[in-house]
Design a protein around this motif. Structure first.
Motif, PDB file in Angstrom:
ATOM      1  N   PRO A  39      -2.923  -5.586  -1.576  1.00 23.56           N
ATOM      2  CA  PRO A  39      -4.121  -5.612  -0.733  1.00 23.56           C
ATOM      3  C   PRO A  39      -4.564  -4.193  -0.401  1.00 23.56           C
ATOM      4  O   PRO A  39      -3.745  -3.304  -0.210  1.00 23.56           O
ATOM      5  CB  PRO A  39      -3.651  -6.369   0.522  1.00 23.56           C
ATOM      6  N   GLY A  40      -5.862  -3.997  -0.359  1.00 27.33           N
ATOM      7  CA  GLY A  40      -6.368  -2.671  -0.039  1.00 27.33           C
ATOM      8  C   GLY A  40      -6.047  -1.633  -1.085  1.00 27.33           C
ATOM      9  O   GLY A  40      -5.926  -0.440  -0.777  1.00 27.33           O
ATOM     10  N   ALA A  41      -5.936  -2.049  -2.343  1.00 21.80           N
ATOM     11  CA  ALA A  41      -5.532  -1.127  -3.406  1.00 21.80           C
ATOM     12  C   ALA A  41      -6.533   0.014  -3.578  1.00 21.80           C
ATOM     13  O   ALA A  41      -6.153   1.188  -3.613  1.00 21.80           O
ATOM     14  CB  ALA A  41      -5.370  -1.889  -4.719  1.00 21.80           C
ATOM     15  N   LEU A  42      -7.816  -0.342  -3.706  1.00 20.76           N
ATOM     16  CA  LEU A  42      -8.815   0.699  -3.946  1.00 20.76           C
ATOM     17  C   LEU A  42      -8.945   1.661  -2.761  1.00 20.76           C
ATOM     18  O   LEU A  42      -8.948   2.888  -2.966  1.00 20.76           O
ATOM     19  CB  LEU A  42     -10.160   0.074  -4.299  1.00 20.76           C
ATOM     20  N   PRO A  43      -9.040   1.176  -1.511  1.00 20.55           N
ATOM     21  CA  PRO A  43      -9.080   2.121  -0.388  1.00 20.55           C
ATOM     22  C   PRO A  43      -7.852   3.026  -0.322  1.00 20.55           C
ATOM     23  O   PRO A  43      -7.961   4.197   0.053  1.00 20.55           O
ATOM     24  CB  PRO A  43      -9.164   1.206   0.841  1.00 20.55           C
ATOM     25  N   GLU A  69       0.809  -1.214   0.000  1.00 18.97           N
ATOM     26  CA  GLU A  69       0.000   0.000   0.000  1.00 18.97           C
ATOM     27  C   GLU A  69       0.846   1.270   0.000  1.00 18.97           C
ATOM     28  O   GLU A  69       0.443   2.289  -0.582  1.00 18.97           O
ATOM     29  CB  GLU A  69      -0.943  -0.030   1.209  1.00 18.97           C
ATOM     30  N   THR A  70       2.022   1.245   0.645  1.00 19.89           N
ATOM     31  CA  THR A  70       2.864   2.449   0.656  1.00 19.89           C
ATOM     32  C   THR A  70       3.300   2.822  -0.753  1.00 19.89           C
ATOM     33  O   THR A  70       3.343   4.009  -1.110  1.00 19.89           O
ATOM     34  CB  THR A  70       4.103   2.231   1.540  1.00 19.89           C
ATOM     35  N   ASP A  71       3.621   1.826  -1.576  1.00 13.69           N
ATOM     36  CA  ASP A  71       4.002   2.102  -2.965  1.00 13.69           C
ATOM     37  C   ASP A  71       2.816   2.591  -3.778  1.00 13.69           C
ATOM     38  O   ASP A  71       2.975   3.420  -4.682  1.00 13.69           O
ATOM     39  CB  ASP A  71       4.606   0.855  -3.612  1.00 13.69           C
ATOM     40  N   MET A  72       1.625   2.083  -3.449  1.00 17.54           N
ATOM     41  CA  MET A  72       0.431   2.560  -4.143  1.00 17.54           C
ATOM     42  C   MET A  72       0.196   4.037  -3.827  1.00 17.54           C
ATOM     43  O   MET A  72      -0.107   4.845  -4.715  1.00 17.54           O
ATOM     44  CB  MET A  72      -0.793   1.728  -3.737  1.00 17.54           C
ATOM     45  N   THR A  73       0.357   4.412  -2.559  1.00 18.51           N
ATOM     46  CA  THR A  73       0.195   5.814  -2.160  1.00 18.51           C
ATOM     47  C   THR A  73       1.195   6.705  -2.902  1.00 18.51           C
ATOM     48  O   THR A  73       0.829   7.760  -3.452  1.00 18.51           O
ATOM     49  CB  THR A  73       0.387   5.964  -0.647  1.00 18.51           C
TER      50      THR A  73
END
Length: 397
Positions: free
Chosen positions: A255-259, A227-231
């Motif tokens: 995990p939790g990509a959309l949120p 998730e940190t990389d997604m942010t």
């Protein structure tokens, strides 16, 4: 020689199944997801016969608590147990090297068939050689074979039962065009790692959609798993592309990509201003659809594809193949979801305790041992009616 190996394996499996009935159950600590329930609840056909005992091996991420990943396992399990079989699950990270080791382990545990999601085309000849040597049938799910020479080799193998996968290329094109209809002109995408068959096809489809709809594709980022990389990726898009008005999640194992995407957009005052779409339904869509910050998703294949792949393999293993000549290959349609109401129905009826087709429905509709009408054309006719509304209608009674 191969036929003799298969006969001996079947004798061993029957003996093992009998010992389970009269003795203790499976106590393998690494196989907590196993279930022998199907083999202990045989259903006979009109002549009073039932398929011989069998085991299907399934490498899967059994540690995941994601409802979608759990539903995939439940879908495969339902199909195997519908014909009285036993599902043997081993933990995997879905990489090619690990899957090869998983398949070797499952062969050593005397399974009659193996179902898996391949990481690449290049691993398939190795799998086929291993299974041919052991006399074990195998099938794939979620992935097509893009390499022409490998596809020809695999489809000519007597041990390859077939596959069920979705049309990734067309789906990606369709959702890009749908987002264009929603007003998107400048799009950023996120996809799973390059080289994955699904990722590459979705890239091709997105390019088709971009050309057809005249959207500007600003950037695509690959292989985000945390998730940190997604942010960081979404923040970099916001900073680099002030004109960005659309984000498409072509695919992800994060995990939790959309949120994470939604929170990042909200933190930067962009929630609702940027049209967000994704391929692959998940359990988090409903609230965002309700408040208008998420807009469209194409999916539903996460449950039907593995179930149909398992059906193809089970029919082959028990001696009633869907196709008498060559593998059965089924292509499933994506479903479109754009409302909170549809998302709620999906969550309840696709990610709940009951699979999209129950064991009884699978046995009566899809197992050729019990339903002589089953063929590839029959399956396609059946899937024409498959939808969220169809599952709700069948299971809300």
């Amino acid at each position: 020689m191969k036929k003799m190996k298969k006969l001996l394996a079947l004798v061993m499996v029957v003996a093992l199944a009998f010992s389970v009935l009269v003795g203790c159950g499976n106590t393998n600590a690494d196989n907590s997801a196993n279930s022998g329930a199907g083999s202990n609840n045989k259903v006979v056909d009109e002549q009073g016969d039932a398929p011989a005992a069998f085991k299907i091996g399934f490498p899967w991420d059994t540690a995941s608590t994601d409802p979608t990943w759990i539903s995939i396992h439940q879908s495969v399990k339902a199909a195997v147990e519908a014909a009285g079989g036993e599902l043997v699950t081993v933990k995997t990270d879905l990489t090619a090297d690990t899957l090869i080791n998983n398949i070797s382990e499952l062969i050593s545990r005397d399974v009659d068939g193996i179902l898996f999601m391949p990481a690449s085309d290049s691993m398939l000849p190795t799998v086929d050689a291993m299974c041919a040597d052991a006399g074990v049938y195998w099938a794939t799910m979620f992935r097509t074979i893009s390499d022409d020479s490998i596809r020809e080799q695999i489809h000519s193998s007597e041990w390859f039962a077939g596959s069920c996968n979705e049309d990734d290329e067309q789906c990606a094109s369709n959702i890009v065009c749908k987002m264009a209809e929603m007003g998107v002109e400048n799009l950023c995408c996120i996809n799973i790692a390059k080289g994955d068959t699904s990722s590459d096809l979705r890239d091709k489809g997105a390019a088709m959609g971009v050309e057809e709809s005249n959207i500007n594709l600003l950037n695509t980022t690959y292989g985000i798993t945390v998730e940190t990389d997604m942010t960081k990726t979404i923040e970099s898009y916001i900073a680099a592309y002030p004109e960005m008005d659309g984000i498409l999640l072509l695919g992800t194992y994060c995990p939790g990509a959309l949120p994470t995407i939604e929170k990042t957009l909200a933190d930067h005052g962009k929630a609702g201003e940027v049209v967000v779409g994704r391929i692959d339904f998940d359990a988090t869509m409903g609230d965002y659809l309700q408040d208008g910050s998420f807009h469209v998703s194409y999916g539903g294949q996460q449950q039907i594809d593995p179930m149909m792949s398992a059906v193809i393999l089970v029919n082959k293993v028990i001696g009633t193949p869907i196709n008498d000549d060559g593998p059965a290959v089924i292509i499933t349609p994506y479903l479109e979801l754009t409302s909170a109401e549809e998302a709620a129905e999906y969550t309840e009826y696709f990610l709940g305790d009951t699979p999209i087709y129950t064991q009884d429905e699978i046995r009566d509709l899809m197992i050729k041992f019990y339903n002589k009408d089953v063929s590839e054309d029959y399956i396609y006719d059946l899937l024409e009616g498959f939808s969220v509304a169809d599952v709700v209608e069948r299971h809300s009674k």
